[in-house]
Design a protein around this motif. Structure first.
Motif, PDB file in Angstrom:
ATOM      1  N   LYS A 142       0.842  -1.190   0.000  1.00  0.00           N
ATOM      2  CA  LYS A 142       0.000   0.000   0.000  1.00  0.00           C
ATOM      3  C   LYS A 142       0.877   1.241   0.000  1.00  0.00           C
ATOM      4  O   LYS A 142       1.975   1.241   0.560  1.00  0.00           O
ATOM      5  CB  LYS A 142      -0.925   0.014   1.218  1.00  0.00           C
ATOM      6  CG  LYS A 142      -2.039  -1.017   1.158  1.00  0.00           C
ATOM      7  CD  LYS A 142      -3.053  -0.797   2.260  1.00  0.00           C
ATOM      8  CE  LYS A 142      -4.219  -1.755   2.121  1.00  0.00           C
ATOM      9  NZ  LYS A 142      -5.267  -1.526   3.137  1.00  0.00           N
ATOM     10  N   ARG A 143       0.366   2.292  -0.624  1.00  0.00           N
ATOM     11  CA  ARG A 143       1.113   3.538  -0.671  1.00  0.00           C
ATOM     12  C   ARG A 143       1.005   4.255   0.670  1.00  0.00           C
ATOM     13  O   ARG A 143      -0.051   4.264   1.304  1.00  0.00           O
ATOM     14  CB  ARG A 143       0.605   4.425  -1.801  1.00  0.00           C
ATOM     15  CG  ARG A 143       1.578   5.526  -2.190  1.00  0.00           C
ATOM     16  CD  ARG A 143       1.127   6.221  -3.449  1.00  0.00           C
ATOM     17  NE  ARG A 143       1.130   5.337  -4.594  1.00  0.00           N
ATOM     18  CZ  ARG A 143       2.199   5.042  -5.315  1.00  0.00           C
ATOM     19  NH1 ARG A 143       3.384   5.556  -4.969  1.00  0.00           N
ATOM     20  NH2 ARG A 143       2.124   4.248  -6.354  1.00  0.00           N
ATOM     21  N   ASN A 144       2.120   4.844   1.093  1.00  0.00           N
ATOM     22  CA  ASN A 144       2.163   5.541   2.366  1.00  0.00           C
ATOM     23  C   ASN A 144       1.202   6.727   2.362  1.00  0.00           C
ATOM     24  O   ASN A 144       1.121   7.469   1.382  1.00  0.00           O
ATOM     25  CB  ASN A 144       3.596   6.012   2.649  1.00  0.00           C
ATOM     26  CG  ASN A 144       3.764   6.530   4.061  1.00  0.00           C
ATOM     27  OD1 ASN A 144       3.377   7.650   4.366  1.00  0.00           O
ATOM     28  ND2 ASN A 144       4.354   5.702   4.909  1.00  0.00           N
ATOM     29  N   PHE A 148       3.743  10.137  -0.551  1.00  0.00           N
ATOM     30  CA  PHE A 148       3.268   9.425  -1.735  1.00  0.00           C
ATOM     31  C   PHE A 148       4.377   8.620  -2.397  1.00  0.00           C
ATOM     32  O   PHE A 148       4.108   7.666  -3.116  1.00  0.00           O
ATOM     33  CB  PHE A 148       2.679  10.438  -2.732  1.00  0.00           C
ATOM     34  CG  PHE A 148       2.075   9.803  -3.953  1.00  0.00           C
ATOM     35  CD1 PHE A 148       0.820   9.225  -3.891  1.00  0.00           C
ATOM     36  CD2 PHE A 148       2.767   9.773  -5.156  1.00  0.00           C
ATOM     37  CE1 PHE A 148       0.254   8.639  -5.014  1.00  0.00           C
ATOM     38  CE2 PHE A 148       2.209   9.189  -6.280  1.00  0.00           C
ATOM     39  CZ  PHE A 148       0.947   8.623  -6.211  1.00  0.00           C
ATOM     40  N   ARG A 149       5.618   8.984  -2.158  1.00  0.00           N
ATOM     41  CA  ARG A 149       6.729   8.301  -2.814  1.00  0.00           C
ATOM     42  C   ARG A 149       7.049   6.956  -2.174  1.00  0.00           C
ATOM     43  O   ARG A 149       7.759   6.145  -2.783  1.00  0.00           O
ATOM     44  CB  ARG A 149       7.973   9.194  -2.763  1.00  0.00           C
ATOM     45  CG  ARG A 149       7.824  10.519  -3.502  1.00  0.00           C
ATOM     46  CD  ARG A 149       8.996  11.432  -3.200  1.00  0.00           C
ATOM     47  NE  ARG A 149       9.047  11.768  -1.768  1.00  0.00           N
ATOM     48  CZ  ARG A 149       9.993  12.532  -1.225  1.00  0.00           C
ATOM     49  NH1 ARG A 149      10.962  13.006  -1.987  1.00  0.00           N
ATOM     50  NH2 ARG A 149       9.962  12.797   0.075  1.00  0.00           N
ATOM     51  N   LYS A 150       6.565   6.699  -0.973  1.00  0.00           N
ATOM     52  CA  LYS A 150       6.900   5.478  -0.250  1.00  0.00           C
ATOM     53  C   LYS A 150       5.786   4.443  -0.393  1.00  0.00           C
ATOM     54  O   LYS A 150       4.609   4.790  -0.469  1.00  0.00           O
ATOM     55  CB  LYS A 150       7.143   5.772   1.238  1.00  0.00           C
ATOM     56  CG  LYS A 150       8.354   6.657   1.491  1.00  0.00           C
ATOM     57  CD  LYS A 150       8.548   6.866   2.990  1.00  0.00           C
ATOM     58  CE  LYS A 150       9.766   7.721   3.272  1.00  0.00           C
ATOM     59  NZ  LYS A 150       9.957   7.930   4.729  1.00  0.00           N
ATOM     60  N   ILE A 151       6.204   3.199  -0.406  1.00  0.00           N
ATOM     61  CA  ILE A 151       5.268   2.067  -0.453  1.00  0.00           C
ATOM     62  C   ILE A 151       5.487   1.231   0.796  1.00  0.00           C
ATOM     63  O   ILE A 151       6.614   0.805   1.081  1.00  0.00           O
ATOM     64  CB  ILE A 151       5.476   1.217  -1.715  1.00  0.00           C
ATOM     65  CG1 ILE A 151       5.219   2.061  -2.979  1.00  0.00           C
ATOM     66  CG2 ILE A 151       4.562  -0.001  -1.708  1.00  0.00           C
ATOM     67  CD1 ILE A 151       5.511   1.321  -4.259  1.00  0.00           C
ATOM     68  N   LEU A 182       0.841  -1.077  -7.802  1.00  0.00           N
ATOM     69  CA  LEU A 182       1.924  -1.279  -6.846  1.00  0.00           C
ATOM     70  C   LEU A 182       2.545  -2.665  -6.973  1.00  0.00           C
ATOM     71  O   LEU A 182       3.682  -2.874  -6.554  1.00  0.00           O
ATOM     72  CB  LEU A 182       1.414  -1.075  -5.419  1.00  0.00           C
ATOM     73  CG  LEU A 182       0.842   0.308  -5.088  1.00  0.00           C
ATOM     74  CD1 LEU A 182       0.425   0.361  -3.630  1.00  0.00           C
ATOM     75  CD2 LEU A 182       1.844   1.400  -5.398  1.00  0.00           C
TER      76      LEU A 182
END
Length: 389
Positions: A142-144, A148-151, A182
């Motif tokens: 899931k996206r942080n 937004f750049r972190k998963i 993702l």
């Protein structure tokens, strides 16, 4: 301590049940027939695909062997010995040791499912003491919410879908991820339909050989037109059936003797089995083209020449280098995490083994020709230099 949680046992091994009309399809890999390009691709589908079509499983293992080995080099010889010992002896799944064994399993899951997630188990001093490949159905990506750049790697939905506490201990990779997705794309995408048709052909061949190859007989007794034969026709038929069954069950060759008009025919002897060579080859060509492995590497000889052309070698080398670019960050992250416990914070370099796809004789001839060319070139340079002087 490991941070991944195991799923409940009740949820393991569940297979979707399809409802529908009566069908004569006895294929045990019926999950392939339920594939639809518009439905989410399940992990069970790809697992069944590798189990049902051996050439797909062989192609994936061949890619794992061709990817080759590696070593890690630092800027200090003291840490080179530390990282070399770590690569050789770090414990991994299934009682194995070495970072290479971990990468083999990690890469296998990446090819099969398109996404691979693993965990570094850290001791109190910060050293990596174990590498664990997480089951595909135990985690989700899931996206942080804040960046937004972190998963983030999270527990699966039935375990609350909560982000793992130590994201820096997790490594994951995706293969050919689509825009906005993702998760990655399995190398097996596009093969379920082709494989289902191939399995139907194999299943039909097996059934036909079971009917025709395993000979069955039709014994017909035709009584005469008189009243006596008609009255005892049933009793005589039962006697013939009993004697015929006894003769067939016997381990010895026995003759069958009957009185009257008895006709014996082989069931299915006149049936013609369809030629499957052309359609099977067409389907295998589609599978091999998707896997990117030359046919002769999988034991298929479709042409008079069974050697790899230069163009094929270059193409396969490009594919392997692409996979190496995906795996290199994973190796770097694991080795850096381990070296950090020893105080090393500089960069490291992952050096892969050379990809050698050509024959040893051809490589030797190539080196010989290159040496000749260098010698001729040096002579020309020396000659021009002498003339100028």
């Amino acid at each position: 301590m490991a941070i991944f949680k195991q799923k409940k046992k009740a949820a393991q091994g569940s297979v979707p049940v399809l409802a529908g009309g009566t069908s004569r399809n006895s294929n045990r890999f019926s999950l392939l027939d339920s594939y639809s390009a518009f439905d989410p691709i399940s992990n069970a589908l790809f697992h069944s695909l590798r189990e049902s079509v051996p050439i797909i499983d062989a192609a994936i293992y061949k890619i794992l062997r061709l990817i080759g080995g590696f070593k890690v080099q630092t800027t200090d010889e003291r840490f080179d010995r530390i990282v070399a010992d770590f690569i050789k002896n770090v414990p991994v799944d299934s009682g194995q040791c070495s970072l290479q064994s971990f990468i083999d399993v990690y890469f296998d899951r990446l090819l099969t499912y398109g996404t691979s997630v693993a965990e570094m188990v850290i001791d109190d001093e910060g050293r990596v003491v174990y590498l664990y490949n997480a089951p595909q159905d135990s985690v989700v990506l899931k996206r942080n919410k804040t960046d937004f750049r972190k998963i983030d790697v999270c527990y699966s939905e039935d375990l609350g879908s909560q982000p793992l506490e130590f994201q820096d201990r997790v490594v994951f990779s995706t293969l050919n991820a689509e825009a906005g997705s993702l998760t990655g794309t399995s190398i097996l995408r596009g093969l379920p339909f082709v494989s289902s048709v191939l399995l139907k052909i194999y299943n039909a061949i097996g059934e036909n050989w079971d009917r025709v190859g395993n000979v069955r007989f039709a014994v017909t007794y035709k009584p005469k037109d008189d009243a006596m034969s008609g009255a005892y026709a049933k009793d005589r038929a039962m006697q013939i059936a009993e004697e015929w069954g006894s003769a067939m069950k016997s381990s010895e060759v026995r003759d069958f003797i009957a009185v009257g008009d008895v006709d014996v025919k082989v069931i299915g002897a006149d049936n013609q089995v369809l030629d499957s060579e052309v359609p099977v080859r067409q389907l295998l060509e589609q599978i091999i083209a998707k896997m990117g492995i030359p046919p002769f590497m999988l034991g298929l000889s479709w042409s008079t020449t069974e050697r790899m052309a230069d163009q094929q070698a270059d193409t396969l080398t490009t594919e392997l280098e692409h996979y190496r670019r995906i795996l290199t960050p994973v190796i770097e992250k694991i080795c850096k995490a381990h070296l950090r416990a020893y105080g090393y914070t500089n960069d490291i370099e992952v050096i892969w083994d050379d990809i050698t796809l050509m024959d040893t004789l051809e490589n030797a001839n190539a080196r010989y020709l290159n040496a000749q060319a260098d010698e001729i070139y040096s002579r020309l340079i020396d000659g021009k230099g002498g003339t100028d002087e």
